[in-house]
Design a protein around this motif. Structure first.
Motif, PDB file in Angstrom:
ATOM      1  N   LYS A  40      49.409  49.892  31.497  1.00 31.05           N
ATOM      2  CA  LYS A  40      47.970  49.641  31.567  1.00 31.05           C
ATOM      3  C   LYS A  40      47.503  49.609  33.013  1.00 31.05           C
ATOM      4  O   LYS A  40      46.447  50.154  33.361  1.00 31.05           O
ATOM      5  CB  LYS A  40      47.645  48.320  30.859  1.00 31.05           C
ATOM      6  CG  LYS A  40      46.182  48.132  30.513  1.00 31.05           C
ATOM      7  CD  LYS A  40      46.009  46.964  29.561  1.00 31.05           C
ATOM      8  CE  LYS A  40      46.479  47.297  28.170  1.00 31.05           C
ATOM      9  NZ  LYS A  40      45.577  48.282  27.502  1.00 31.05           N
ATOM     10  N   THR A  48      40.960  41.330  35.106  1.00 30.39           N
ATOM     11  CA  THR A  48      40.100  40.205  35.486  1.00 30.39           C
ATOM     12  C   THR A  48      40.085  39.987  37.000  1.00 30.39           C
ATOM     13  O   THR A  48      39.148  39.407  37.532  1.00 30.39           O
ATOM     14  CB  THR A  48      40.559  38.902  34.810  1.00 30.39           C
ATOM     15  OG1 THR A  48      41.916  38.617  35.187  1.00 30.39           O
ATOM     16  CG2 THR A  48      40.478  39.014  33.297  1.00 30.39           C
ATOM     17  N   GLN A  93      41.996  43.839  29.686  1.00 29.98           N
ATOM     18  CA  GLN A  93      41.025  44.171  30.730  1.00 29.98           C
ATOM     19  C   GLN A  93      41.441  43.526  32.047  1.00 29.98           C
ATOM     20  O   GLN A  93      42.061  42.450  32.067  1.00 29.98           O
ATOM     21  CB  GLN A  93      39.635  43.657  30.345  1.00 29.98           C
ATOM     22  CG  GLN A  93      39.043  44.274  29.091  1.00 29.98           C
ATOM     23  CD  GLN A  93      37.769  43.573  28.698  1.00 29.98           C
ATOM     24  OE1 GLN A  93      37.759  42.352  28.444  1.00 29.98           O
ATOM     25  NE2 GLN A  93      36.670  44.313  28.644  1.00 29.98           N
ATOM     26  N   SER A 102      34.473  49.401  30.999  1.00 32.79           N
ATOM     27  CA  SER A 102      34.974  48.315  30.153  1.00 32.79           C
ATOM     28  C   SER A 102      36.434  47.979  30.453  1.00 32.79           C
ATOM     29  O   SER A 102      36.971  47.003  29.924  1.00 32.79           O
ATOM     30  CB  SER A 102      34.826  48.670  28.675  1.00 32.79           C
ATOM     31  OG  SER A 102      35.692  49.726  28.309  1.00 32.79           O
ATOM     32  N   ILE A 103      37.108  48.782  31.310  1.00 30.63           N
ATOM     33  CA  ILE A 103      38.476  48.425  31.684  1.00 30.63           C
ATOM     34  C   ILE A 103      38.466  47.165  32.546  1.00 30.63           C
ATOM     35  O   ILE A 103      39.501  46.503  32.694  1.00 30.63           O
ATOM     36  CB  ILE A 103      39.190  49.571  32.432  1.00 30.63           C
ATOM     37  CG1 ILE A 103      38.477  49.899  33.753  1.00 30.63           C
ATOM     38  CG2 ILE A 103      39.309  50.795  31.556  1.00 30.63           C
ATOM     39  CD1 ILE A 103      39.215  50.947  34.582  1.00 30.63           C
ATOM     40  N   TYR A 104      37.296  46.835  33.105  1.00 31.39           N
ATOM     41  CA  TYR A 104      37.136  45.607  33.874  1.00 31.39           C
ATOM     42  C   TYR A 104      36.471  44.554  32.986  1.00 31.39           C
ATOM     43  O   TYR A 104      35.480  44.841  32.300  1.00 31.39           O
ATOM     44  CB  TYR A 104      36.269  45.838  35.112  1.00 31.39           C
ATOM     45  CG  TYR A 104      36.727  46.979  35.989  1.00 31.39           C
ATOM     46  CD1 TYR A 104      37.849  46.861  36.803  1.00 31.39           C
ATOM     47  CD2 TYR A 104      36.019  48.186  36.004  1.00 31.39           C
ATOM     48  CE1 TYR A 104      38.261  47.918  37.600  1.00 31.39           C
ATOM     49  CE2 TYR A 104      36.427  49.248  36.804  1.00 31.39           C
ATOM     50  CZ  TYR A 104      37.550  49.108  37.601  1.00 31.39           C
ATOM     51  OH  TYR A 104      37.959  50.150  38.387  1.00 31.39           O
ATOM     52  N   ALA A 105      36.986  43.341  33.010  1.00 31.54           N
ATOM     53  CA  ALA A 105      36.402  42.259  32.229  1.00 31.54           C
ATOM     54  C   ALA A 105      35.043  41.868  32.798  1.00 31.54           C
ATOM     55  O   ALA A 105      34.721  42.172  33.955  1.00 31.54           O
ATOM     56  CB  ALA A 105      37.338  41.051  32.241  1.00 31.54           C
ATOM     57  N   LYS A 151      32.079  42.755  39.199  1.00 30.86           N
ATOM     58  CA  LYS A 151      32.251  44.148  38.787  1.00 30.86           C
ATOM     59  C   LYS A 151      31.165  45.055  39.361  1.00 30.86           C
ATOM     60  O   LYS A 151      31.464  46.127  39.900  1.00 30.86           O
ATOM     61  CB  LYS A 151      32.270  44.237  37.257  1.00 30.86           C
ATOM     62  CG  LYS A 151      32.364  45.664  36.740  1.00 30.86           C
ATOM     63  CD  LYS A 151      32.833  45.761  35.292  1.00 30.86           C
ATOM     64  CE  LYS A 151      31.998  45.008  34.314  1.00 30.86           C
ATOM     65  NZ  LYS A 151      32.426  45.302  32.913  1.00 30.86           N
ATOM     66  N   PHE A 166      45.377  40.643  34.172  1.00 30.62           N
ATOM     67  CA  PHE A 166      44.759  41.102  32.930  1.00 30.62           C
ATOM     68  C   PHE A 166      44.496  39.930  31.982  1.00 30.62           C
ATOM     69  O   PHE A 166      45.201  38.911  32.013  1.00 30.62           O
ATOM     70  CB  PHE A 166      45.679  42.096  32.218  1.00 30.62           C
ATOM     71  CG  PHE A 166      45.856  43.398  32.947  1.00 30.62           C
ATOM     72  CD1 PHE A 166      45.097  44.501  32.612  1.00 30.62           C
ATOM     73  CD2 PHE A 166      46.795  43.511  33.972  1.00 30.62           C
ATOM     74  CE1 PHE A 166      45.258  45.713  33.284  1.00 30.62           C
ATOM     75  CE2 PHE A 166      46.969  44.717  34.646  1.00 30.62           C
ATOM     76  CZ  PHE A 166      46.192  45.815  34.301  1.00 30.62           C
ATOM     77  N   GLN A 177      42.933  40.850  26.200  1.00 32.42           N
ATOM     78  CA  GLN A 177      42.362  42.085  25.644  1.00 32.42           C
ATOM     79  C   GLN A 177      42.765  43.313  26.459  1.00 32.42           C
ATOM     80  O   GLN A 177      42.375  44.436  26.135  1.00 32.42           O
ATOM     81  CB  GLN A 177      40.836  41.978  25.582  1.00 32.42           C
ATOM     82  CG  GLN A 177      40.305  41.001  24.541  1.00 32.42           C
ATOM     83  CD  GLN A 177      40.573  39.548  24.893  1.00 32.42           C
ATOM     84  OE1 GLN A 177      40.334  39.114  26.025  1.00 32.42           O
ATOM     85  NE2 GLN A 177      41.084  38.784  23.946  1.00 32.42           N
TER      86      GLN A 177
END
Length: 262
Positions: free
Chosen positions: A68, A195, A193, A87-90, A117, A188, A191
């Protein structure tokens, strides 16, 4: 998260307790093969780290977490043209570098604010290092999951690049750059993502030709585009530190100074 970190600490405490008990048992049952007591603490080998990771309650397996992390690195190539899936970033994502993201906390429990973000993506879109260094090769390597923080992937870079395009409005110099080895990490959530993304922590500032600087600062300084603040310049000792060194030298010149050193 607090729960994830708490689980990791509990696993570590259990592991250390188990190992300590084993060492004690070995000492009490064998006088000839007692384990070596190391100053400073235990040295973990690969089996120890694997045991810690096996006790983790984080739902993503280490090998999947590394995949990932690598996929995020690849996906970030789409930041400039807007094709990246954000959306790969929280939602609570933050970006932190040695001199970016706010001051280091001076009190227990404090946290580095970091770039959120929106600010992170905006900052990367404001300039494109690949336009100035199209042959940039970060040489990503040494990916591993932290056995003490099993939702974090660490990796390193040994970046090389040639300045053949415009940077900060300046003409290309044709200079070949070698940045010092640097440490990066991604944290991560459950989920999958990101963080937190930590970048540009120089491991050995004596390597390369960018003044010991990592990240974008190394590219800027080495091409004559250093930003106008001390953090974007090679390390120079403060006046206070220089004065402390001078005091040490003067002390050696005093009567008995050499004898005290011996």
């Amino acid at each position: 998260s607090v729960g994830q970190e708490g689980g990791a600490r509990c696993s570590l405490s259990s592991f250390v307790a188990t190992r300590t008990a084993a060492l004690t048992a070995a000492t009490s049952t064998s006088e000839t093969e007692s384990p070596e007591i190391l100053p400073g603490g235990m040295i973990f080998d690969e089996a120890d780290e694997a045991e810690l990771l096996a006790k983790s309650t984080f739902p993503i397996a280490p090998e999947d977490l590394i995949k990932k992390c690598k996929s995020v690195i690849v996906a970030q190539a789409g930041i400039q043209d807007g094709t990246i899936d954000e959306s790969i970033y929280a939602d609570d994502f933050k970006f932190v570098a040695p001199f970016i993201g706010g001051p280091t906390p001076r009190e227990d429990g404090g946290q580095v604010e970091g770039l959120d973000k929106k600010a992170y993506l905006s900052a990367l879109r404001s300039f494109d290092l690949l336009q100035a260094f199209p042959d940039m090769d970060n040489r990503y390597h040494r990916f591993y999951v932290d056995p003490f923080e099993p939702n974090r992937v660490w990796f390193q870079t040994r970046c090389i690049a040639t300045h053949t395009g415009e940077l900060m409005g300046g003409s290309p110099t044709g200079k070949s750059l070698e940045l010092p080895p640097q440490s990066f990490s991604m944290v991560f959530n459950e989920q999958g993502q990101v963080t937190k993304f930590d970048v540009g922590y120089v491991i050995d500032r004596t390597v390369g030709n960018t003044g010991g600087l990592g990240g974008a600062f190394g590219f800027f300084w080495a091409t004559g585009n250093a930003l106008p603040f001390p953090e974007c310049e090679p390390f120079q000792p403060s006046l206070q530190l220089q004065f402390l060194g001078l005091l040490g030298k003067l002390q050696k010149l005093l009567p008995g100074g050499e004898e005290k050193e011996e």
